[in-house]
Scaffold this active site. Sequence first.
Site, PDB file in Angstrom:
ATOM      1  N   CYS A 212       1.845  -1.983  15.504  1.00  0.00           N
ATOM      2  CA  CYS A 212       1.835  -1.715  14.058  1.00  0.00           C
ATOM      3  C   CYS A 212       1.221  -2.862  13.250  1.00  0.00           C
ATOM      4  O   CYS A 212       1.555  -4.031  13.459  1.00  0.00           O
ATOM      5  CB  CYS A 212       3.260  -1.467  13.588  1.00  0.00           C
TER       6      CYS A 212
ATOM      7  N   CYS B 257       6.917  -6.719   7.240  1.00  0.00           N
ATOM      8  CA  CYS B 257       8.003  -6.147   8.027  1.00  0.00           C
ATOM      9  C   CYS B 257       8.381  -7.168   9.081  1.00  0.00           C
ATOM     10  O   CYS B 257       7.525  -7.907   9.576  1.00  0.00           O
ATOM     11  CB  CYS B 257       7.519  -4.861   8.705  1.00  0.00           C
TER      12      CYS B 257
ATOM     13  N   CYS C  62      -0.600   6.224   9.914  1.00  0.00           N
ATOM     14  CA  CYS C  62       0.626   5.561  10.384  1.00  0.00           C
ATOM     15  C   CYS C  62       0.314   4.240  11.054  1.00  0.00           C
ATOM     16  O   CYS C  62      -0.540   4.163  11.934  1.00  0.00           O
ATOM     17  CB  CYS C  62       1.349   6.414  11.410  1.00  0.00           C
TER      18      CYS C  62
ATOM     19  N   GLU D  24       0.829  -1.200   0.000  1.00  0.00           N
ATOM     20  CA  GLU D  24       0.000   0.000   0.000  1.00  0.00           C
ATOM     21  C   GLU D  24       0.869   1.258   0.000  1.00  0.00           C
ATOM     22  O   GLU D  24       1.971   1.272   0.544  1.00  0.00           O
ATOM     23  CB  GLU D  24      -0.905  -0.002   1.228  1.00  0.00           C
TER      24      GLU D  24
ATOM     25  N   CYS E 229       3.513   8.589   0.752  1.00  0.00           N
ATOM     26  CA  CYS E 229       4.136   7.673   1.703  1.00  0.00           C
ATOM     27  C   CYS E 229       4.265   6.318   1.008  1.00  0.00           C
ATOM     28  O   CYS E 229       3.266   5.732   0.595  1.00  0.00           O
ATOM     29  CB  CYS E 229       3.246   7.561   2.946  1.00  0.00           C
TER      30      CYS E 229
ATOM     31  N   CYS F 124       7.043  -4.503  15.867  1.00  0.00           N
ATOM     32  CA  CYS F 124       6.524  -3.493  16.805  1.00  0.00           C
ATOM     33  C   CYS F 124       5.079  -3.838  17.160  1.00  0.00           C
ATOM     34  O   CYS F 124       4.267  -4.157  16.288  1.00  0.00           O
ATOM     35  CB  CYS F 124       6.594  -2.096  16.189  1.00  0.00           C
TER      36      CYS F 124
HETATM   37  N1  SAH Z   1       9.652   0.855   9.889  1.00  0.00           N
HETATM   38  C1  SAH Z   1       9.768   2.276   9.881  1.00  0.00           C
HETATM   39  C2  SAH Z   1       8.746   2.979   9.021  1.00  0.00           C
HETATM   40  C3  SAH Z   1       7.307   2.544   9.060  1.00  0.00           C
HETATM   41  S1  SAH Z   1       6.228   3.048  10.323  1.00  0.00           S
HETATM   42  C4  SAH Z   1       9.716   2.796  11.298  1.00  0.00           C
HETATM   43  O1  SAH Z   1       9.512   2.018  12.209  1.00  0.00           O
HETATM   44  O2  SAH Z   1       9.940   3.974  11.507  1.00  0.00           O
HETATM   45  C5  SAH Z   1       5.974   4.748  10.251  1.00  0.00           C
HETATM   46  C6  SAH Z   1       5.695   5.318  11.639  1.00  0.00           C
HETATM   47  O3  SAH Z   1       4.390   4.955  12.130  1.00  0.00           O
HETATM   48  C7  SAH Z   1       6.681   4.816  12.672  1.00  0.00           C
HETATM   49  O4  SAH Z   1       7.080   5.856  13.509  1.00  0.00           O
HETATM   50  C8  SAH Z   1       5.843   3.806  13.427  1.00  0.00           C
HETATM   51  O5  SAH Z   1       6.371   3.535  14.689  1.00  0.00           O
HETATM   52  C9  SAH Z   1       4.511   4.507  13.471  1.00  0.00           C
HETATM   53  N2  SAH Z   1       3.396   3.641  13.813  1.00  0.00           N
HETATM   54  C10 SAH Z   1       3.300   2.314  13.678  1.00  0.00           C
HETATM   55  N3  SAH Z   1       2.104   1.871  14.098  1.00  0.00           N
HETATM   56  C11 SAH Z   1       1.435   2.953  14.499  1.00  0.00           C
HETATM   57  C12 SAH Z   1       0.134   3.155  15.020  1.00  0.00           C
HETATM   58  N4  SAH Z   1      -0.715   2.135  15.189  1.00  0.00           N
HETATM   59  N5  SAH Z   1      -0.238   4.418  15.318  1.00  0.00           N
HETATM   60  C13 SAH Z   1       0.606   5.464  15.115  1.00  0.00           C
HETATM   61  N6  SAH Z   1       1.828   5.328  14.616  1.00  0.00           N
HETATM   62  C14 SAH Z   1       2.245   4.090  14.317  1.00  0.00           C
END
Ligand code: SAH
Length: 341
Positions: free
Chosen positions: A118, A111, A332, A91, A104, A115
């Site tokens: 996410c 991935c 995000c 996406e 974006c 985390c």
């Molecule tokens: N892998 C990279 C980029 C992808 S995530 C990273 O970790 O930075 C882009 C951003 O969205 C990151 O800061 C991530 O931590 C954040 N993110 C992930 N899940 C989220 C959520 N449920 N709500 C808000 N931000 C989130």
Amino acid sequence: MKDIKSFNLKELKTEMESLGEKSFRAAQIYKWLHVKLVSDFDSMTDLSEKLRERLKNEYYITNVTELEVQVSKEDGTRKYLFELPDGNTVESVLMKYHHGNSVCISSQVGCRMGCRFCASTIGGVVRSLEPSEMLEQIYKITKDINERVSNVVIMGMGEPLDNFDNVTKFIELISDENGLNISQRNLTLSTCGLVPEIKKLADLHFGITLAISLHAGTDEKRKALMPIANKYSLNELIDACSYYFDKTGRRLTFEYSLIQGENDTEEDARKVASLAKRVSAHVNLIPVNPVTETGFKSSVPDRVNGFKDILEKNGVNSTVRREMGRDIDGACGQLRKRRLV
Ligand code: SAH
């Protein structure tokens, strides 16, 4: 067969020379691919038919196919589901701001960082994207909206520094003055904090913005949210950030998702402030976006503002990110490998 869209101009010249062609052919082909954004060799009308046939035998042009576009009723954000040449899907999201169009992009299918908040990491990683597949997300969106894309954030699905060579090649190609020429100042790469790769990236001296997904002010809390924290301590991470700042002169951003009851206390805010001050980072606060599987809730608005106040009082600049496209799961942490059924 070789992926012709992933070559830079210099490499393409070498390719043409090895075919016994004049090297200026490379500039013509490069322009068709990266400025005129054509998807097949037959559209390259200033090349002879013979050369086009030859190219078809040696190279392929990577294209992605738009399977679906969802448009947010709240803010006009567009989320694209693209099919890659091997059938995998990713996406990408287009956000329209007054200062221009921001896209974006995803850098991997899935991935492997794990985390806990996410959606992109659910089910792990399938594979990394080629430079051409990252470019294509932007090229297809440019054609779809018939407007220039001025900003690119590598913040979609995937950990960009876990796909280091392809992502840095992508940065080179998208900012190339012979291509779409998107200024490196308008590119942001977000990472969960792969320390050695942050240093490697610094040594390349790009003018991009580096965003670090921090999400906690202590190692203990960070470990509970992000497995990568077991590998690298906050101290090592901040050292890498400071190395990056010294080498590139570019100020870093810390991303901080505020999760109710996990990382949103006043004590957390003070800890984050002291980390940010060590490298003059700007803090981007993101009330966590809902992901069905995680059960995490966003901090209440008072908490978000209180957190911001503490940062400001400690001399740290911060903004609360305006979330775009939540109603289409385009915000995000909400991007996925496939459609939810
Ligand atoms: N892998 C990279 C980029 C992808 S995530 C990273 O970790 O930075 C882009 C951003 O969205 C990151 O800061 C991530 O931590 C954040 N993110 C992930 N899940 C989220 C959520 N449920 N709500 C808000 N931000 C989130």
